[in-house]
Design a protein around this motif. Structure first.
Motif, PDB file in Angstrom:
ATOM      1  N   GLU A   1       0.889  -1.096   0.029  1.00  0.00           N
ATOM      2  CA  GLU A   1      -0.077  -0.061  -0.024  1.00  0.00           C
ATOM      3  C   GLU A   1       0.965   1.293   0.011  1.00  0.00           C
ATOM      4  OE1 GLU A   1      -3.429   2.539  -0.003  1.00  0.00           O
ATOM      5  OE2 GLU A   1      -3.270   0.469  -0.601  1.00  0.00           O
ATOM      6  N   ILE A   2       1.949   1.142   0.908  1.00  0.00           N
ATOM      7  CA  ILE A   2       3.029   2.542   0.979  1.00  0.00           C
ATOM      8  C   ILE A   2       3.352   2.609  -0.402  1.00  0.00           C
ATOM      9  CG2 ILE A   2       4.756   3.413   1.943  1.00  0.00           C
ATOM     10  CD1 ILE A   2       4.094   1.934   4.468  1.00  0.00           C
ATOM     11  N   THR A   3       4.038   1.779  -1.186  1.00  0.00           N
ATOM     12  CA  THR A   3       4.401   2.145  -2.271  1.00  0.00           C
ATOM     13  C   THR A   3       3.508   2.401  -3.480  1.00  0.00           C
ATOM     14  OG1 THR A   3       4.537  -0.316  -2.762  1.00  0.00           O
ATOM     15  CG2 THR A   3       6.695   0.388  -1.737  1.00  0.00           C
ATOM     16  N   HIS A   4       2.403   1.910  -3.556  1.00  0.00           N
ATOM     17  CA  HIS A   4       1.548   2.078  -4.308  1.00  0.00           C
ATOM     18  C   HIS A   4       1.003   3.576  -4.204  1.00  0.00           C
ATOM     19  CE1 HIS A   4      -1.906   1.995  -6.989  1.00  0.00           C
ATOM     20  NE2 HIS A   4      -2.778   2.405  -6.139  1.00  0.00           N
ATOM     21  N   ARG A   5       0.933   4.374  -2.964  1.00  0.00           N
ATOM     22  CA  ARG A   5       0.702   5.541  -2.637  1.00  0.00           C
ATOM     23  C   ARG A   5       1.679   6.394  -3.126  1.00  0.00           C
ATOM     24  NH1 ARG A   5      -1.268   6.334   3.249  1.00  0.00           N
ATOM     25  NH2 ARG A   5      -1.538   8.372   2.644  1.00  0.00           N
ATOM     26  N   LEU A   6       2.734   6.162  -2.756  1.00  0.00           N
ATOM     27  CA  LEU A   6       3.811   6.937  -3.206  1.00  0.00           C
ATOM     28  C   LEU A   6       4.043   7.165  -4.679  1.00  0.00           C
ATOM     29  CD1 LEU A   6       6.629   5.754  -0.680  1.00  0.00           C
ATOM     30  CD2 LEU A   6       5.552   7.949  -0.545  1.00  0.00           C
ATOM     31  N   SER A   7       3.730   5.835  -5.212  1.00  0.00           N
ATOM     32  CA  SER A   7       3.881   6.086  -6.851  1.00  0.00           C
ATOM     33  C   SER A   7       2.797   6.995  -7.573  1.00  0.00           C
ATOM     34  CB  SER A   7       3.606   4.640  -7.327  1.00  0.00           C
ATOM     35  OG  SER A   7       4.606   3.811  -7.078  1.00  0.00           O
ATOM     36  N   GLU A   8       1.611   6.964  -6.714  1.00  0.00           N
ATOM     37  CA  GLU A   8       0.571   7.785  -7.191  1.00  0.00           C
ATOM     38  C   GLU A   8       0.834   9.421  -7.092  1.00  0.00           C
ATOM     39  OE1 GLU A   8      -2.890   6.576  -5.083  1.00  0.00           O
ATOM     40  OE2 GLU A   8      -3.578   5.208  -6.685  1.00  0.00           O
ATOM     41  N   ILE A   9       1.634   9.430  -5.825  1.00  0.00           N
ATOM     42  CA  ILE A   9       2.055  10.812  -5.377  1.00  0.00           C
ATOM     43  C   ILE A   9       3.127  11.179  -6.455  1.00  0.00           C
ATOM     44  CG2 ILE A   9       3.272  12.063  -3.666  1.00  0.00           C
ATOM     45  CD1 ILE A   9       1.982  10.412  -1.546  1.00  0.00           C
ATOM     46  N   THR A  10       3.997  10.261  -6.767  1.00  0.00           N
ATOM     47  CA  THR A  10       5.028  10.752  -7.737  1.00  0.00           C
ATOM     48  C   THR A  10       4.295  11.195  -8.982  1.00  0.00           C
ATOM     49  OG1 THR A  10       6.528   9.256  -6.655  1.00  0.00           O
ATOM     50  CG2 THR A  10       7.347  10.041  -9.078  1.00  0.00           C
ATOM     51  N   ASP A  11       3.491  10.395  -9.526  1.00  0.00           N
ATOM     52  CA  ASP A  11       2.859  10.743 -10.927  1.00  0.00           C
ATOM     53  C   ASP A  11       2.110  12.105 -10.806  1.00  0.00           C
ATOM     54  OD1 ASP A  11       3.640   8.207 -11.887  1.00  0.00           O
ATOM     55  OD2 ASP A  11       1.827   7.287 -11.351  1.00  0.00           O
ATOM     56  N   ASP A  12       1.501  12.470  -9.709  1.00  0.00           N
ATOM     57  CA  ASP A  12       0.865  13.595  -9.512  1.00  0.00           C
ATOM     58  C   ASP A  12       1.966  14.694  -9.579  1.00  0.00           C
ATOM     59  OD1 ASP A  12      -1.624  12.488  -9.429  1.00  0.00           O
ATOM     60  OD2 ASP A  12      -1.676  12.780  -7.289  1.00  0.00           O
ATOM     61  N   LEU A  13       2.959  14.643  -8.900  1.00  0.00           N
ATOM     62  CA  LEU A  13       3.980  15.589  -8.460  1.00  0.00           C
ATOM     63  C   LEU A  13       4.768  15.599 -10.177  1.00  0.00           C
ATOM     64  CD1 LEU A  13       5.601  17.135  -6.612  1.00  0.00           C
ATOM     65  CD2 LEU A  13       7.116  15.363  -6.319  1.00  0.00           C
ATOM     66  N   ARG A  14       4.938  14.649 -10.627  1.00  0.00           N
ATOM     67  CA  ARG A  14       5.533  14.949 -12.067  1.00  0.00           C
ATOM     68  C   ARG A  14       4.766  15.925 -13.033  1.00  0.00           C
ATOM     69  NH1 ARG A  14       6.742   9.166 -12.263  1.00  0.00           N
ATOM     70  NH2 ARG A  14       8.929   8.660 -11.607  1.00  0.00           N
ATOM     71  N   ALA A  15       3.355  15.686 -12.712  1.00  0.00           N
ATOM     72  CA  ALA A  15       2.360  16.509 -13.606  1.00  0.00           C
ATOM     73  C   ALA A  15       2.540  17.838 -13.159  1.00  0.00           C
ATOM     74  CB  ALA A  15       0.882  15.919 -13.601  1.00  0.00           C
ATOM     75  N   VAL A  16       2.428  18.166 -11.855  1.00  0.00           N
ATOM     76  CA  VAL A  16       2.689  19.499 -11.336  1.00  0.00           C
ATOM     77  C   VAL A  16       3.981  20.231 -11.821  1.00  0.00           C
ATOM     78  CG1 VAL A  16       2.825  21.039  -9.306  1.00  0.00           C
ATOM     79  CG2 VAL A  16       1.067  18.990  -9.466  1.00  0.00           C
ATOM     80  N   MET A  17       5.224  19.420 -11.725  1.00  0.00           N
ATOM     81  CA  MET A  17       6.337  19.815 -12.102  1.00  0.00           C
ATOM     82  C   MET A  17       6.190  20.270 -13.629  1.00  0.00           C
ATOM     83  SD  MET A  17       8.083  20.477  -9.531  1.00  0.00           S
ATOM     84  CE  MET A  17       8.294  19.841  -7.772  1.00  0.00           C
ATOM     85  N   GLY A  18       5.669  19.551 -14.495  1.00  0.00           N
ATOM     86  CA  GLY A  18       5.545  19.728 -15.679  1.00  0.00           C
ATOM     87  C   GLY A  18       4.820  20.968 -15.882  1.00  0.00           C
ATOM     88  N   GLU A  19       3.754  21.368 -15.304  1.00  0.00           N
ATOM     89  CA  GLU A  19       2.859  22.655 -15.226  1.00  0.00           C
ATOM     90  C   GLU A  19       3.841  23.641 -14.807  1.00  0.00           C
ATOM     91  OE1 GLU A  19      -0.537  22.325 -13.112  1.00  0.00           O
ATOM     92  OE2 GLU A  19      -1.354  20.608 -14.114  1.00  0.00           O
TER      93      GLU A  19
END
Length: 463
Positions: free
Chosen positions: A2-20
């Motif tokens: 569960e922890i790694t799955h949540r971190l992966s989701e956060i990482t994807d969201d963070l990449r999108a924000v950083m792209g913006e």
């Protein structure tokens, strides 16, 4: 998990924000840009806190008393540093820093296998909340740990920890500023600790120098605070613009050349040149040890053909990498250099020095005339200069042995080297040095008077 799955989701969201962020940076106002920087840094602090926590757990599970059952050894790594480096891809230095801070922030392992209370709760809480950066936390933990080792009472250590955390957060201190504050606080709480620290510093001082495969002479050093003070003070004094002989009075012709003669060295290059200059000046001082009646001398081997044509290379005793003929020419102007000249068949044609170096009296006269380095916009005083032969020492119209004031020019080490390797030239006109720019600077190549002497009027330019 569960922890790694949540971190992966956060990482994807963070990449999108950083792209913006990357796409919109150019359109941000100054205030908005700084706000974004602070917000990104807050994210970074949260991530760094997690990195330290995970590394701390790795350190505990890899402790030496576990032997081969420890985490790092069971994964076929000889140390936890190598394990973290392999998993994360960061440097060994960064891995070691994470492991060290994470281990120190954890409670001691008790006999039953449980973990004791956190030794630095104030740091612990501030890091977890994302208010205290890892760099500042590392500084506070390290200094407080030293107080514990020195036998300071637990309440004293706790007070010091809380003070450093509070000061860092309320005053918005950087990690460097926190480090300075921590040192001052440490000395107030443990004034007797300076002596044993100095003993450790004395044992750790070192200087290693060796020739690398690329031909450079590389090394590393570790200085005690006292030695570091001498080095820094000397470097700062020699690099200070206030060491010149009074104000510069630049003519109109000099101003034309300034844009092309500016000092383009980086700070680290200036530092290397400054230390070399300090050593060269010390080597020529009367108090230096003498070998066979001479002070420190650089021995260079070069062929007669290379010496006369200004091409090819010279070889310095003890150095495997050759130097170009232009550097040999520069050294022959000023340095205590003994040149061994070889013929076509390798026979020695000449060894040693002739009367080519300017005498102290001649150098004093040049100092009075030039006032320091004659290169436009250079403020090095006479004591920091070398003497250059305006007409080369091996030129047809300047036979060896003729070292006269009317042929001497003061140049700092950097501009002396630059002159021998660039398209700029120096000539003498009526006893005054003039710099001749290359054609790409001045198509007419009009000589520019360069002396800093202030007792003369405007220079007359010959047609």
């Amino acid at each position: 998990m569960e922890i790694t799955h949540r971190l992966s989701e956060i990482t994807d969201d963070l990449r999108a924000v950083m792209g913006e962020i990357s796409e919109g940076l150019g359109g941000l106002s100054d205030n908005d840009l700084l706000e974004v920087m602070a917000a990104v840094e807050a994210v970074g602090r949260a991530v760094s806190a997690g990195q330290v926590r995970v590394a701390g757990e790795v350190a505990v599970r890899s402790r030496s008393e576990l032997g081969d059952e420890g985490l790092s050894r069971s994964q076929n790594f000889t140390s936890p540093v190598k394990l973290v480096t392999s998993v994360t891809g960061v440097s060994a230095r960064e891995s070691k820093a994470r492991l060290e801070l994470g281990r120190r922030m954890r409670g001691a392992m008790l006999l039953g296998g449980s973990e004791g209370p956190a030794p630095f709760p104030a740091v612990d809480q501030a890091v977890d909340e994302g208010r205290l950066g890892v760099e500042a936390a590392s500084v506070i933990v390290r200094q407080c740990s030293d107080l514990v080792v020195r036998g300071c009472a637990p309440d004293v250590v706790a007070s010091a920890e809380q003070t450093l955390v509070d000061e860092t957060l309320t005053r918005g201190l950087s990690a460097d500023q926190t480090a300075k504050l921590a040192i001052h606080l440490r000395e107030l709480l443990d004034p007797d600790g300076a002596e044993p620290r100095d003993e450790l510093h004395q044992q750790q001082r070192s200087l290693t120098i060796a020739q690398a495969s690329d031909g450079m002479i590389r090394g590393k050093f570790a200085l005690t605070p006292e030695q570091g003070g001498v080095w820094l003070a000397s470097i700062q004094a020699m690099q200070s613009p206030r060491v010149g002989n009074g104000p510069r009075f630049l003519g109109e012709d000099e101003a034309m050349a300034q844009f092309a003669t500016a000092d383009t060295r980086t700070q680290v290059q200036k530092n290397a040149d400054t230390i070399t200059e300090l050593l060269a000046r010390a080597a020529g001082s009367p108090g230096m040890p003498r070998i066979n009646g001479a002070t420190s001398t650089v021995n260079v081997h070069i062929t007669l053909d290379d010496l006369q044509t200004g091409r090819g290379v010279g070889w310095i005793d003890g150095i495997d990498e050759p130097i170009p003929a232009s550097t040999v020419a520069q050294l022959r102007c000023h340095s205590p250099l003994a040149a061994t000249v070889f013929g076509d068949r390798g026979e020695i044609l000449h060894h040693g020095k002739t009367k080519r170096l300017f005498t102290p009296a001649q150098n004093r006269a040049l100092a009075a005339r030039d006032g320091g380095c004659v290169w436009p916009d250079c403020d090095r005083p006479p004591s920091y200069c070398e003497t250059h032969h305006a007409d080369e020492w091996v030129a047809d119209d300047h036979p060896p042995g003729r070292t006269d004031i009317d042929n001497g020019v003061l140049l700092c080490h950097f501009h002396h080297s630059h002159l021998h390797k660039s398209a700029w030239k120096l000539i003498m006109r009526e006893g005054v040095p003039h710099i001749v720019p290359p054609r790409w600077v001045d198509i007419t190549q009009t000589p520019i008077p360069t002396t800093r002497r202030r007792t003369t009027g405007p220079q007359h330019h010959a047609a």
